[in-house]
Write a protein that holds these residues in place. Structure first.
Motif, PDB file in Angstrom:
ATOM      1  N   GLN A 271      23.057  36.447  44.254  1.00 48.32           N
ATOM      2  CA  GLN A 271      22.758  35.371  43.310  1.00 48.32           C
ATOM      3  C   GLN A 271      22.914  35.831  41.861  1.00 48.32           C
ATOM      4  N   ALA A 272      22.550  37.075  41.586  1.00 43.91           N
ATOM      5  CA  ALA A 272      22.725  37.612  40.232  1.00 43.91           C
ATOM      6  C   ALA A 272      24.210  37.668  39.865  1.00 43.91           C
ATOM      7  N   LEU A 273      25.050  38.097  40.804  1.00 45.24           N
ATOM      8  CA  LEU A 273      26.491  38.158  40.537  1.00 45.24           C
ATOM      9  C   LEU A 273      27.065  36.754  40.328  1.00 45.24           C
ATOM     10  N   LYS A 274      26.573  35.800  41.058  1.00 43.06           N
ATOM     11  CA  LYS A 274      27.067  34.427  40.895  1.00 43.06           C
ATOM     12  C   LYS A 274      26.714  33.879  39.511  1.00 43.06           C
ATOM     13  N   MET A 275      25.530  34.196  39.025  1.00 44.92           N
ATOM     14  CA  MET A 275      25.160  33.756  37.684  1.00 44.92           C
ATOM     15  C   MET A 275      26.012  34.449  36.622  1.00 44.92           C
ATOM     16  N   LEU A 276      26.216  35.751  36.761  1.00 42.73           N
ATOM     17  CA  LEU A 276      27.053  36.470  35.804  1.00 42.73           C
ATOM     18  C   LEU A 276      28.493  35.973  35.844  1.00 42.73           C
ATOM     19  N   GLN A 277      28.965  35.604  37.018  1.00 40.84           N
ATOM     20  CA  GLN A 277      30.315  35.048  37.131  1.00 40.84           C
ATOM     21  C   GLN A 277      30.427  33.743  36.335  1.00 40.84           C
ATOM     22  N   GLU A 492      34.254  47.770  43.168  1.00 35.48           N
ATOM     23  CA  GLU A 492      35.368  46.827  43.260  1.00 35.48           C
ATOM     24  C   GLU A 492      34.855  45.397  43.428  1.00 35.48           C
ATOM     25  N   PHE A 493      33.878  45.234  44.300  1.00 39.52           N
ATOM     26  CA  PHE A 493      33.308  43.909  44.512  1.00 39.52           C
ATOM     27  C   PHE A 493      32.561  43.434  43.271  1.00 39.52           C
ATOM     28  N   TYR A 494      31.813  44.303  42.655  1.00 36.10           N
ATOM     29  CA  TYR A 494      31.016  43.975  41.465  1.00 36.10           C
ATOM     30  C   TYR A 494      31.904  43.420  40.350  1.00 36.10           C
ATOM     31  N   PHE A 495      32.957  44.130  39.996  1.00 37.88           N
ATOM     32  CA  PHE A 495      33.819  43.695  38.898  1.00 37.88           C
ATOM     33  C   PHE A 495      34.634  42.451  39.275  1.00 37.88           C
ATOM     34  N   ASN A 496      35.134  42.404  40.480  1.00 41.35           N
ATOM     35  CA  ASN A 496      35.904  41.230  40.906  1.00 41.35           C
ATOM     36  C   ASN A 496      35.026  39.990  40.980  1.00 41.35           C
ATOM     37  N   ALA A 497      33.763  40.192  41.368  1.00 44.67           N
ATOM     38  CA  ALA A 497      32.838  39.055  41.460  1.00 44.67           C
ATOM     39  C   ALA A 497      32.534  38.498  40.079  1.00 44.67           C
ATOM     40  N   ILE A 498      32.146  39.355  39.146  1.00 43.28           N
ATOM     41  CA  ILE A 498      31.744  38.883  37.826  1.00 43.28           C
ATOM     42  C   ILE A 498      32.922  38.245  37.089  1.00 43.28           C
ATOM     43  N   THR A 499      34.090  38.816  37.225  1.00 42.96           N
ATOM     44  CA  THR A 499      35.264  38.296  36.492  1.00 42.96           C
ATOM     45  C   THR A 499      35.918  37.117  37.197  1.00 42.96           C
ATOM     46  N   GLY A 500      35.360  36.662  38.320  1.00 39.44           N
ATOM     47  CA  GLY A 500      35.848  35.460  38.974  1.00 39.44           C
ATOM     48  C   GLY A 500      37.113  35.629  39.792  1.00 39.44           C
ATOM     49  N   LYS A 501      37.431  36.855  40.136  1.00 42.16           N
ATOM     50  CA  LYS A 501      38.650  37.089  40.925  1.00 42.16           C
ATOM     51  C   LYS A 501      38.457  36.770  42.401  1.00 42.16           C
ATOM     52  N   ILE A 502      37.205  36.666  42.829  1.00 40.42           N
ATOM     53  CA  ILE A 502      36.930  36.366  44.231  1.00 40.42           C
ATOM     54  C   ILE A 502      35.856  35.291  44.322  1.00 40.42           C
ATOM     55  N   ASP A 503      35.831  34.628  45.462  1.00 45.60           N
ATOM     56  CA  ASP A 503      34.748  33.716  45.812  1.00 45.60           C
ATOM     57  C   ASP A 503      33.652  34.581  46.433  1.00 45.60           C
ATOM     58  N   ILE A 504      32.523  34.714  45.766  1.00 40.60           N
ATOM     59  CA  ILE A 504      31.482  35.640  46.195  1.00 40.60           C
ATOM     60  C   ILE A 504      30.974  35.301  47.589  1.00 40.60           C
ATOM     61  N   TYR A 511      32.638  42.234  52.406  1.00 44.14           N
ATOM     62  CA  TYR A 511      32.103  43.280  51.522  1.00 44.14           C
ATOM     63  C   TYR A 511      31.056  44.130  52.237  1.00 44.14           C
ATOM     64  N   ILE A 512      30.136  43.498  52.948  1.00 45.00           N
ATOM     65  CA  ILE A 512      29.099  44.235  53.682  1.00 45.00           C
ATOM     66  C   ILE A 512      29.730  45.110  54.762  1.00 45.00           C
ATOM     67  N   ASN A 513      30.717  44.569  55.463  1.00 49.23           N
ATOM     68  CA  ASN A 513      31.397  45.348  56.505  1.00 49.23           C
ATOM     69  C   ASN A 513      32.092  46.575  55.917  1.00 49.23           C
ATOM     70  N   LYS A 514      32.699  46.421  54.757  1.00 45.17           N
ATOM     71  CA  LYS A 514      33.376  47.550  54.121  1.00 45.17           C
ATOM     72  C   LYS A 514      32.376  48.630  53.698  1.00 45.17           C
ATOM     73  N   LEU A 515      31.226  48.189  53.201  1.00 40.25           N
ATOM     74  CA  LEU A 515      30.192  49.154  52.822  1.00 40.25           C
ATOM     75  C   LEU A 515      29.731  49.957  54.041  1.00 40.25           C
ATOM     76  N   ASN A 516      29.496  49.270  55.149  1.00 36.74           N
ATOM     77  CA  ASN A 516      29.035  49.969  56.348  1.00 36.74           C
ATOM     78  C   ASN A 516      30.116  50.892  56.900  1.00 36.74           C
ATOM     79  N   ALA A 517      31.362  50.461  56.795  1.00 35.20           N
ATOM     80  CA  ALA A 517      32.469  51.320  57.237  1.00 35.20           C
ATOM     81  C   ALA A 517      32.570  52.572  56.371  1.00 35.20           C
TER      82      ALA A 517
END
Length: 536
Positions: A271-277, A492-504, A511-517
């Motif tokens: 939710q914080a990333l969505k607001m910053l986006q 990568e997710f943090y910057f792409n999320a805030i700058t609107g490059k991805i749908d969070i 993203y969660i799967n990549k972190l666990n991997a």
């Protein structure tokens, strides 16, 4: 005749052996304890030593804190301590911030009695695992260093201290903590900009901050008739207080429902990333925060390119070189900065970033062969610095009028000459001997009053820990191995999320799967084990 020659031969051999002994020196800066010269010096000191707690003369091999420099021998401060406590100090000649020098010293079979911990590359843990330092008892610590311990306990949660001062259930030294470690970051806002856009009340919530940032972007806050300002910048943890409003930090781990969980995998973080986006899409955030480094960000702050800065209050203090306040005033003498507590989020949470308390850095530990008598004498020296302000000032700052002056408020101001670290080393001043915990009373005595507004707000602010928000024992080996891969996915997710490059929302599960991997689950599990070790 033969008898005479035999006597002469024995004398010659004796003199030769004596000369060899005198010529031998240890890796410390004075003659090795036990050499003829040292024995003579010891005898002289013992003859003149006062009766009382220090009537037994002791030799102490000393490793203190001089970052970037090797200590000098027989300095005036060393001699003051030696006379007061009936000791001979042998400073180890090395720059102990350099791991190669540090490792060579110990690998050569040397030891030391008083060791100030410089905590790099898990040095404290390595000293323990390599058997270089000895255990002490808490009773010994509290009996001989009560003022030192009182200072440390005044600045942190005693329960956290009780847990963290032990390592695998054993106590190895006197823990250290300073007021600056207890200070979270603080939010500085251009108050002159607020006045220029018609805002009289500092924001208290993320919604009020949003409205202020809109005015900073659209209402020409610097009055130059150009649309060239942003509300805020995000480099160097610049969004830390925004994330804090949601109860998370970008690199944080916390206990949630009894289990260790990474902040950056929670719904609150999303939710914080969505607001910053959204704020980024509105143009409230400098879009170059992704590529700007800290120096570029500070240059933009100095040039009045954005109006909200989140940083350590030490960097706002005008007594700090290259501080954030003066760099604005140089370009705009009429500028004003107001310091505010962290804004509150949708659920009323707020938090200013701070590292979790650690007590091993600058702690005092003792060599494996150091006797109880020597440990107690070292403790007495350190305790004296804590309880006798005049003695501490003499050994840390020097003599008034020569090494320092006092301003109109009685705050100690080192002279320009003795701000030079090399000059401090020559005299033995500063932190080599007299490094102690700095509590709030101490802090206020050495901090100019015009620096205190930022510090006062920071001290009163609710805190949120930037990394682990819980105590644990030992080292998270999984984090050491897998941390870089986890960081890459997270950033990568943090910057792409805030700058609107991805749908969070759409990318969240991936993203969660990549972190666990990358190994996040192993890191969380190991933190859980390490945490349970200290709470059982």
């Amino acid at each position: 005749m033969k008898k005479t020659k035999k006597i002469l031969s024995l004398v010659t051999i004796f003199l030769l052996i004596t000369s060899l002994l005198v010529g031998c020196v240890s890796s410390t800066s004075k003659d090795t304890p036990g050499s003829q010269d040292q024995q003579a010096a010891d005898t002289k000191k013992e003859d003149s030593a006062p009766a009382g707690p220090y009537d037994e003369h002791l030799d102490l091999i000393w490793i203190g804190h001089y970052a970037g420099y090797s200590p000098k021998e027989d300095t005036e401060i060393e001699q003051l301590i030696e006379e007061k406590f009936n000791v001979t100090i042998h400073p180890v000649k090395m720059d102990y911030t350099k791991d190669e020098q540090w490792n060579l010293y110990w690998a050569s079979g040397n030891t030391a009695d008083s060791i100030t911990v410089y905590q790099i590359n898990n040095r404290y843990e390595r000293m323990i695992s390599q058997g270089l330092i000895r255990e002490i008892t808490e009773e010994m610590l509290r009996e001989n260093m009560p003022t030192w311990m009182k200072k440390v306990e005044s600045m942190t949660d005693p329960e956290i201290l009780k847990i963290k001062m032990y390592y695998d259930g054993k106590l190895y030294g006197a823990p250290s903590f300073t007021a600056t470690q207890a200070i979270p970051w603080v939010t500085g806002i251009r108050k002159d900009w607020m006045e220029n856009v018609g805002v009289t009340k500092a924001p208290e919530t993320v919604d009020e901050l949003h409205d202020l940032l809109v005015k900073f972007v659209k209402n020409d806050p610097d009055k130059n008739n150009k649309p060239d300002t942003y509300g805020m910048h995000g480099t160097n943890n610049g969004f830390g207080f925004i994330l804090g409003a949601f109860g998370v930090q970008m690199e944080g781990f916390n206990i949630r429902d009894g289990k260790v969980k990474a902040d950056f995998t929670t719904e609150e973080y999303k939710q914080a990333l969505k607001m910053l986006q959204q704020w980024f899409k509105e143009g409230l955030i400098d879009p170059e925060f992704v590529t700007d480094n800290r120096d570029i960000m500070r240059k933009k702050w100095a040039d009045s390119k954005f109006g909200v800065m989140f940083d350590n209050p030490w960097w706002f203090a005008q007594s700090t070189a290259n501080n954030l306040t003066d760099m604005v005033l140089v370009n705009n003498p009429n500028a004003k900065i107001e310091f505010i507590p962290p804004v509150k989020g949708p659920d009323g949470k707020s938090g200013a970033s701070i590292a979790y308390p650690k007590f091993d850095g600058n702690s005092v530990v003792f060599g494996k062969n150091t006797s109880d008598e020597k440990v107690k004498r070292i403790m007495a020296i350190k305790e004296e610095f804590c309880k006798d302000w005049d003695f501490y000032v003499r050994c840390f700052y020097g003599e008034e009028g020569k090494h320092y002056t006092k301003d109109k408020d009685g705050v100690i101001v080192p002279t320009a000459e003795y701000l030079n670290y090399e000059k401090q080393v020559e005299s033995g001043l500063g932190s080599y001997f007299a490094l102690i915990p700095v509590d709030m009373d101490h802090f206020r005595r050495i901090t100019p009053l015009n620096d205190m507004p930022a510090y006062n707000v920071a001290f009163a602010s609710p805190k949120i820990y930037t990394t682990n928000g819980f105590p644990f024992a030992g080292t998270n080996e999984s984090l050491l191995v897998k941390g870089a891969d986890i960081k890459k996915v997270r950033e990568e997710f943090y910057f792409n999320a805030i700058t609107g490059k991805i749908d969070i929302d759409a990318e969240w599960d991936s993203y969660i799967n990549k972190l666990n991997a990358a190994g996040l689950k192993e890191v969380e599990d190991e933190y859980q084990v390490l945490h349970e070790k200290v709470i059982k």
